[in-house]
Design an enzyme around this catalytic site. Structure first.
Site, PDB file in Angstrom:
ATOM      1  N   HIS A  64       0.814  -1.226   0.000  1.00  0.00           N
ATOM      2  CA  HIS A  64       0.000   0.000   0.000  1.00  0.00           C
ATOM      3  C   HIS A  64       0.844   1.271   0.000  1.00  0.00           C
ATOM      4  O   HIS A  64       1.911   1.338   0.628  1.00  0.00           O
ATOM      5  CB  HIS A  64      -1.057  -0.002   1.103  1.00  0.00           C
ATOM      6  CG  HIS A  64      -0.569   0.048   2.506  1.00  0.00           C
ATOM      7  ND1 HIS A  64      -0.353   1.225   3.175  1.00  0.00           N
ATOM      8  CD2 HIS A  64      -0.299  -0.927   3.396  1.00  0.00           C
ATOM      9  CE1 HIS A  64       0.026   0.960   4.412  1.00  0.00           C
ATOM     10  NE2 HIS A  64       0.083  -0.334   4.575  1.00  0.00           N
ATOM     11  N   ASP A 176       5.764   1.622   7.028  1.00  0.00           N
ATOM     12  CA  ASP A 176       4.463   0.984   6.757  1.00  0.00           C
ATOM     13  C   ASP A 176       3.753   1.823   5.713  1.00  0.00           C
ATOM     14  O   ASP A 176       3.164   2.842   6.053  1.00  0.00           O
ATOM     15  CB  ASP A 176       3.664   0.904   8.067  1.00  0.00           C
ATOM     16  CG  ASP A 176       2.231   0.441   7.868  1.00  0.00           C
ATOM     17  OD1 ASP A 176       1.920  -0.077   6.789  1.00  0.00           O
ATOM     18  OD2 ASP A 176       1.429   0.603   8.812  1.00  0.00           O
ATOM     19  N   GLU A 206      -5.258   1.800   2.071  1.00  0.00           N
ATOM     20  CA  GLU A 206      -5.251   0.584   2.905  1.00  0.00           C
ATOM     21  C   GLU A 206      -5.607   0.921   4.340  1.00  0.00           C
ATOM     22  O   GLU A 206      -6.331   0.180   5.014  1.00  0.00           O
ATOM     23  CB  GLU A 206      -3.860  -0.075   2.847  1.00  0.00           C
ATOM     24  CG  GLU A 206      -3.794  -1.437   3.556  1.00  0.00           C
ATOM     25  CD  GLU A 206      -3.405  -1.361   5.046  1.00  0.00           C
ATOM     26  OE1 GLU A 206      -3.477  -2.402   5.714  1.00  0.00           O
ATOM     27  OE2 GLU A 206      -3.049  -0.273   5.538  1.00  0.00           O
ATOM     28  N   GLU A 207      -5.092   2.058   4.813  1.00  0.00           N
ATOM     29  CA  GLU A 207      -5.289   2.432   6.219  1.00  0.00           C
ATOM     30  C   GLU A 207      -6.759   2.739   6.533  1.00  0.00           C
ATOM     31  O   GLU A 207      -7.132   2.879   7.692  1.00  0.00           O
ATOM     32  CB  GLU A 207      -4.415   3.641   6.589  1.00  0.00           C
ATOM     33  CG  GLU A 207      -2.911   3.431   6.403  1.00  0.00           C
ATOM     34  CD  GLU A 207      -2.284   2.498   7.445  1.00  0.00           C
ATOM     35  OE1 GLU A 207      -3.003   2.063   8.356  1.00  0.00           O
ATOM     36  OE2 GLU A 207      -1.084   2.197   7.312  1.00  0.00           O
ATOM     37  N   ASP A 229       3.335  -6.290   3.437  1.00  0.00           N
ATOM     38  CA  ASP A 229       3.101  -5.205   4.392  1.00  0.00           C
ATOM     39  C   ASP A 229       4.061  -5.375   5.576  1.00  0.00           C
ATOM     40  O   ASP A 229       4.953  -6.213   5.528  1.00  0.00           O
ATOM     41  CB  ASP A 229       1.625  -5.248   4.845  1.00  0.00           C
ATOM     42  CG  ASP A 229       1.091  -3.868   5.235  1.00  0.00           C
ATOM     43  OD1 ASP A 229       1.875  -3.050   5.773  1.00  0.00           O
ATOM     44  OD2 ASP A 229      -0.102  -3.619   5.034  1.00  0.00           O
ATOM     45  N   HIS A 316       3.215   2.960  13.220  1.00  0.00           N
ATOM     46  CA  HIS A 316       2.383   4.172  13.246  1.00  0.00           C
ATOM     47  C   HIS A 316       2.911   5.233  14.219  1.00  0.00           C
ATOM     48  O   HIS A 316       2.155   6.059  14.721  1.00  0.00           O
ATOM     49  CB  HIS A 316       0.911   3.849  13.566  1.00  0.00           C
ATOM     50  CG  HIS A 316       0.202   3.202  12.406  1.00  0.00           C
ATOM     51  ND1 HIS A 316      -1.171   3.195  12.266  1.00  0.00           N
ATOM     52  CD2 HIS A 316       0.685   2.549  11.328  1.00  0.00           C
ATOM     53  CE1 HIS A 316      -1.491   2.553  11.152  1.00  0.00           C
ATOM     54  NE2 HIS A 316      -0.378   2.151  10.570  1.00  0.00           N
TER      55      HIS A 316
HETATM   56 ZN   LIG Z   1       0.481  -1.292   6.368  1.00  0.00          ZN
END
Ligand SMILES: [Zn+2]
Length: 343
Positions: A64, A176, A206-207, A229, A316
């Protein structure tokens, strides 16, 4: 191999692309992969699809393009900007950060302010902090001045320049899933002579629930779709291997097994890793993966899904940490998989 992944990765990491605003990342991915594929196009959802034609079965590899971020939703009279969060942002890490806003005439730099420690009383550092408690200062004189630079709905990300903690360990925001995109480009470059019919996809949003992975799977109708991922490394303080499994940085690509992943795909990936002596780890996922693999599995009438992950510390946060060595083992594994099963 290391240089290729590292170089591509560092460029991708410097690019801003919160969910729904991935264009810059998509463009860089498309340009980087173009020399190694037959055609590159984008679709209405915002995915980038790079296709290497072949006569083997149809394999789609998806990483992603988007990252978590902020969206400006209110500007006050003094010119301070208020925001909502895009995706799973850790609000507690935002105070004191530098921010890059994709403004009206290009990037606008701001900082997320906080009352100084000297002037705080106990209630000024609450345990939970909400986005509405925070503001972005872009140095504007007032609302009118701020509105010359930024309008409602524009997006922002934290500024976090990538750094190497050691030769193979990278720290940055948005590893990510820019590490996944770098892996796709490296696979395309090194694939060489094979009949595999491969779609390399940089997916959008994707998120926000694998929006792009769903539409692109329905468009391509692959025989096999593998998401690439990151997953949670559990090799640092506060993590529990008993609760979340034993996943280490530098110990190899992670092959997921569980109901979202088609047994034949997981089995073949494991088989290739063992046969070719590629370092790998296993992750048991009895529930929804929360990755594009889930969307690949259920889109349209369904595709055989697989999931390969790179161990990631501090996901994140502004400083996610991964090992390039794990990305190299992922590249090696995917190439051997395509050579063995898709000619
Ligand atoms: Zn991811």
């Amino acid at each position: 191999m290391a240089n290729t992944i590292k170089d591509i990765l560092l460029d991708l990491l410097k690019t801003v692309g919160p969910s729904g605003s991935e264009e810059r990342v998509i463009n860089l991915f498309g340009q980087s992969i173009a020399p190694y594929v037959t055609e590159v196009k984008t679709d209405v959802t915002g995915n980038c699809i790079a296709h290497k034609t072949g006569s083997g079965s149809k394999v789609m590899l998806v990483a992603h393009a988007d990252e978590v971020g902020l969206m400006i939703h209110y500007i006050d009279e003094r010119g301070f900007l208020y925001f909502k969060e895009i995706g799973g942002v850790d609000t507690s890490l935002l105070p004191g950060q530098k921010i890059s806003i994709e403004g009206i005439n290009g990037s606008v730099i701001g900082v997320i302010g906080k009352k100084p420690i000297h002037l705080q009383d106990k209630t000024d550092s609450p345990r939970t902090i909400n986005p509405e408690d925070l503001w972005i200062d872009i140095g504007a004189k007032d609302k009118k001045d701020a509105e010359q630079k930024v309008h409602i709905g524009q997006v922002a990300t934290i500024i976090s320049e990538p750094v190497l903690l050691s030769d193979k360990i990278v720290a940055s925001k948005s590893l990510d899933d820019r590490i996944g995109l770098a892996i796709l480009i490296a696979v395309a470059e090194k694939l060489g002579q094979t009949n595999a019919d491969v779609y390399f996809v940089a997916s959008a949003q994707e998120e926000l629930g694998s929006v792009g992975a769903q539409t692109v799977t329905e468009r391509i109708l692959p025989d096999v779709g593998i998401a690439i991922d990151v997953t949670h490394a559990t090799d640092y303080p506060t993590m529990s291997v008993v609760k979340d499994g034993d996943i280490k940085l530098g110990a190899g690509v992670v092959i997921a097994v569980g109901p979202n992943m088609h047994k034949s795909v997981s089995d073949k990936l494991l088989n290739v890793a063992r046969k070719s002596n590629i370092p790998y780890q296993m992750e048991a996922l009895p529930k929804r993966t929360g990755t594009d693999a889930r969307a690949i599995q259920v889109a349209g009438t369904g595709a055989a899904a697989g999931l390969l992950s790179i161990p990631c510390r501090y996901m994140h946060t502004p400083n996610e940490v991964v090992s390039i060595a794990d990305a190299e083992s992922a590249v090696h594994l995917i190439i051997e998989y395509l050579r063995l099963y898709n000619n």
